[in-house]
Design an enzyme around this catalytic site. Structure first.
Site, PDB file in Angstrom:
ATOM      1  N   LYS A  34      43.861  66.834  27.209  1.00 34.22           N
ATOM      2  CA  LYS A  34      43.740  65.837  26.135  1.00 34.22           C
ATOM      3  C   LYS A  34      42.582  66.144  25.196  1.00 34.22           C
ATOM      4  O   LYS A  34      42.669  65.930  23.998  1.00 34.22           O
ATOM      5  CB  LYS A  34      43.502  64.446  26.714  1.00 34.22           C
ATOM      6  N   ASP A  41      46.887  56.183  24.400  1.00 36.12           N
ATOM      7  CA  ASP A  41      46.256  55.566  25.586  1.00 36.12           C
ATOM      8  C   ASP A  41      45.509  54.282  25.245  1.00 36.12           C
ATOM      9  O   ASP A  41      45.598  53.288  25.966  1.00 36.12           O
ATOM     10  CB  ASP A  41      45.246  56.526  26.224  1.00 36.12           C
ATOM     11  N   GLY A  81      32.735  49.785  35.437  1.00 39.27           N
ATOM     12  CA  GLY A  81      32.951  51.227  35.329  1.00 39.27           C
ATOM     13  C   GLY A  81      32.624  51.725  33.939  1.00 39.27           C
ATOM     14  O   GLY A  81      32.971  51.089  32.933  1.00 39.27           O
ATOM     15  N   ALA A  82      31.901  52.843  33.902  1.00 36.96           N
ATOM     16  CA  ALA A  82      31.537  53.442  32.619  1.00 36.96           C
ATOM     17  C   ALA A  82      31.851  54.937  32.649  1.00 36.96           C
ATOM     18  O   ALA A  82      31.218  55.730  31.974  1.00 36.96           O
ATOM     19  CB  ALA A  82      30.063  53.197  32.315  1.00 36.96           C
ATOM     20  N   GLY A  83      32.863  55.328  33.451  1.00 34.85           N
ATOM     21  CA  GLY A  83      33.343  56.720  33.454  1.00 34.85           C
ATOM     22  C   GLY A  83      34.345  56.900  32.324  1.00 34.85           C
ATOM     23  O   GLY A  83      34.321  56.152  31.343  1.00 34.85           O
ATOM     24  N   ASN A 107      28.059  49.265  36.150  1.00 37.08           N
ATOM     25  CA  ASN A 107      28.445  50.575  36.685  1.00 37.08           C
ATOM     26  C   ASN A 107      27.464  50.975  37.773  1.00 37.08           C
ATOM     27  O   ASN A 107      26.286  50.643  37.696  1.00 37.08           O
ATOM     28  CB  ASN A 107      28.427  51.628  35.563  1.00 37.08           C
TER      29      ASN A 107
HETATM   30  P1  ATR Z   1      37.815  58.268  35.375  1.00 37.70           P
HETATM   31  O1  ATR Z   1      38.004  59.342  34.338  1.00 37.70           O
HETATM   32  O2  ATR Z   1      39.020  58.035  36.229  1.00 37.70           O
HETATM   33  O3  ATR Z   1      37.244  57.025  34.802  1.00 37.70           O
HETATM   34  P2  ATR Z   1      35.163  58.966  36.302  1.00 37.70           P
HETATM   35  O4  ATR Z   1      34.778  59.273  34.900  1.00 37.70           O
HETATM   36  O5  ATR Z   1      34.732  59.883  37.393  1.00 37.70           O
HETATM   37  O6  ATR Z   1      36.737  58.879  36.424  1.00 37.70           O
HETATM   38  O7  ATR Z   1      34.680  57.466  36.630  1.00 37.70           O
HETATM   39  C1  ATR Z   1      34.794  56.896  37.877  1.00 37.70           C
HETATM   40  C2  ATR Z   1      34.187  55.519  37.822  1.00 37.70           C
HETATM   41  O8  ATR Z   1      34.253  54.895  39.122  1.00 37.70           O
HETATM   42  C3  ATR Z   1      32.708  55.539  37.462  1.00 37.70           C
HETATM   43  O9  ATR Z   1      32.399  54.325  36.809  1.00 37.70           O
HETATM   44  C4  ATR Z   1      32.055  55.615  38.842  1.00 37.70           C
HETATM   45  O10 ATR Z   1      30.718  55.174  38.885  1.00 37.70           O
HETATM   46  P3  ATR Z   1      29.527  56.230  38.575  1.00 37.70           P
HETATM   47  O11 ATR Z   1      29.458  56.350  37.089  1.00 37.70           O
HETATM   48  O12 ATR Z   1      28.313  55.614  39.172  1.00 37.70           O
HETATM   49  O13 ATR Z   1      29.927  57.520  39.235  1.00 37.70           O
HETATM   50  C5  ATR Z   1      32.934  54.643  39.600  1.00 37.70           C
HETATM   51  N1  ATR Z   1      32.864  54.874  41.040  1.00 37.70           N
HETATM   52  C6  ATR Z   1      33.440  55.882  41.720  1.00 37.70           C
HETATM   53  N2  ATR Z   1      33.189  55.762  43.047  1.00 37.70           N
HETATM   54  C7  ATR Z   1      32.429  54.646  43.207  1.00 37.70           C
HETATM   55  C8  ATR Z   1      31.831  53.975  44.325  1.00 37.70           C
HETATM   56  N3  ATR Z   1      31.971  54.446  45.562  1.00 37.70           N
HETATM   57  N4  ATR Z   1      31.116  52.856  44.085  1.00 37.70           N
HETATM   58  C9  ATR Z   1      30.969  52.372  42.837  1.00 37.70           C
HETATM   59  N5  ATR Z   1      31.503  52.956  41.736  1.00 37.70           N
HETATM   60  C10 ATR Z   1      32.212  54.074  41.920  1.00 37.70           C
END
Ligand code: ATR
Length: 275
Positions: free
Chosen positions: A47, A102, A127-129, A151
């Site tokens: 993408k 999306d 979440g901020a990923g 997050n």
């Molecule tokens: P995606 O592209 O699917 O959003 P990502 O960018 O890796 O994947 O984001 C995953 C999200 O889930 C993030 O907000 C992550 O928190 P971090 O930024 O602290 O990594 C969150 N996440 C993943 N595992 C987690 C856990 N065990 N506890 C809390 N948050 C989690």
């Protein structure tokens, strides 16, 4: 989902999956255009790569910096660019146009399935990923009044808050939990994908009964612990299947120029994901 949509529209087309290495994406796009493909979808990591590979960018792709849908166009004898499939033969000049379906799918799914008015909404974004960032930006673009960002890694929430403040001055943005009633909680973390995962929020700091609706971007499993807890707390709930559906219905509309047969596509998608 797409093949069910094509069948319902009576089109003799097929939607097929191809695995392409990132380094081969330029050749794959050029090849698909020359083979007369109608268009295609791309998933990660393509993408972002496609953003700089397509010849034309729709406003949706420019706004989100990513391309998940490509339409191939050909130069007609009248000098205008048309959908490649609408032109006879194989035109001398073809080009690719990139779209992003999306982001709109997020707000459409939330509106349709939870009946939340996003303009003026008070939203807690978990979440901020990649997924969380896109959803938060879309909710801000829709005119949400206040966004709270939570997050695990707080620095990422801080960065996202800064980005939203810079782009959407009218949206109040805070890092942390809201007090009092809000309209919507959105989970954009991966918590809930695996059995035994913890909830993606601290219910001691934000009781779910303070939320009108909860949207989980996860669609497998269909009911995450968050959605279970939210339903028990009296919230309206929906999972992320609607997002997957609507990025696809919009793509089909871009390729065909016709309204997507949403009900047929939803049925096929549910069958494929939950069968
Ligand atoms: P995606 O592209 O699917 O959003 P990502 O960018 O890796 O994947 O984001 C995953 C999200 O889930 C993030 O907000 C992550 O928190 P971090 O930024 O602290 O990594 C969150 N996440 C993943 N595992 C987690 C856990 N065990 N506890 C809390 N948050 C989690």
């Amino acid at each position: 989902m797409q093949n069910a949509g094509l069948a319902a529209l009576g089109l003799n087309w097929r939607y097929l999956a191809f695995e392409v290495r990132p380094e081969d994406l330029p050749a794959a796009l050029a090849g698909a255009a020359r083979l007369g493909f109608v268009g295609l979808n791309l998933t990660v990591p393509h993408k972002l790569l496609a953003f700089s590979l397509v010849e034309e960018l729709d406003a949706s792709a420019r706004e989100w910096g990513a391309v998940n849908t490509v339409l191939f166009e050909g130069l007609g004898s009248d000098g205008s660019w048309r959908r490649l499939w609408e032109l006879p033969g194989a035109p001398e000049r073809v080009r690719s146009r990139g779209f992003n379906t999306d982001a709109d799918a997020i707000s459409r799914a939330i509106r349709e399935e939870l009946k939340v008015e996003l303009r003026g909404a008070r939203v807690l974004m978990l979440g901020a990923g990649g997924a969380g960032r896109a959803a938060a930006l879309k909710l801000a673009a829709e005119g949400g009044s206040t966004l709270w960002l939570v997050n695990r890694t707080q620095g990422k929430a801080d960065d996202l808050a800064k980005e939203i403040r810079a782009k959407f001055a009218g949206v109040e943005t805070a890092v942390g939990y809201p007090t009092g009633k809000i309209d919507l909680v959105v989970n954009g973390t991966s918590l809930g994908l695996k059995p035994g995962d913890a909830l993606p929020l601290d219910t001691a700091r934000f009781p779910l009964s303070n939320a009108g609706a909860v949207y989980d971007m996860i669609y497998r499993p269909a009911r995450t612990p968050l959605l279970d807890a939210a339903a028990k707390a009296g919230c309206r709930t929906a999972n992320g299947l609607g997002m997957l559906l609507h990025q696809g219905t919009r793509a089909l509309e871009i390729w065909t120029g016709q309204a997507a047969p949403v009900a047929e596509m939803r049925k096929a998608l549910e069958g494929a994901v939950y069968a």
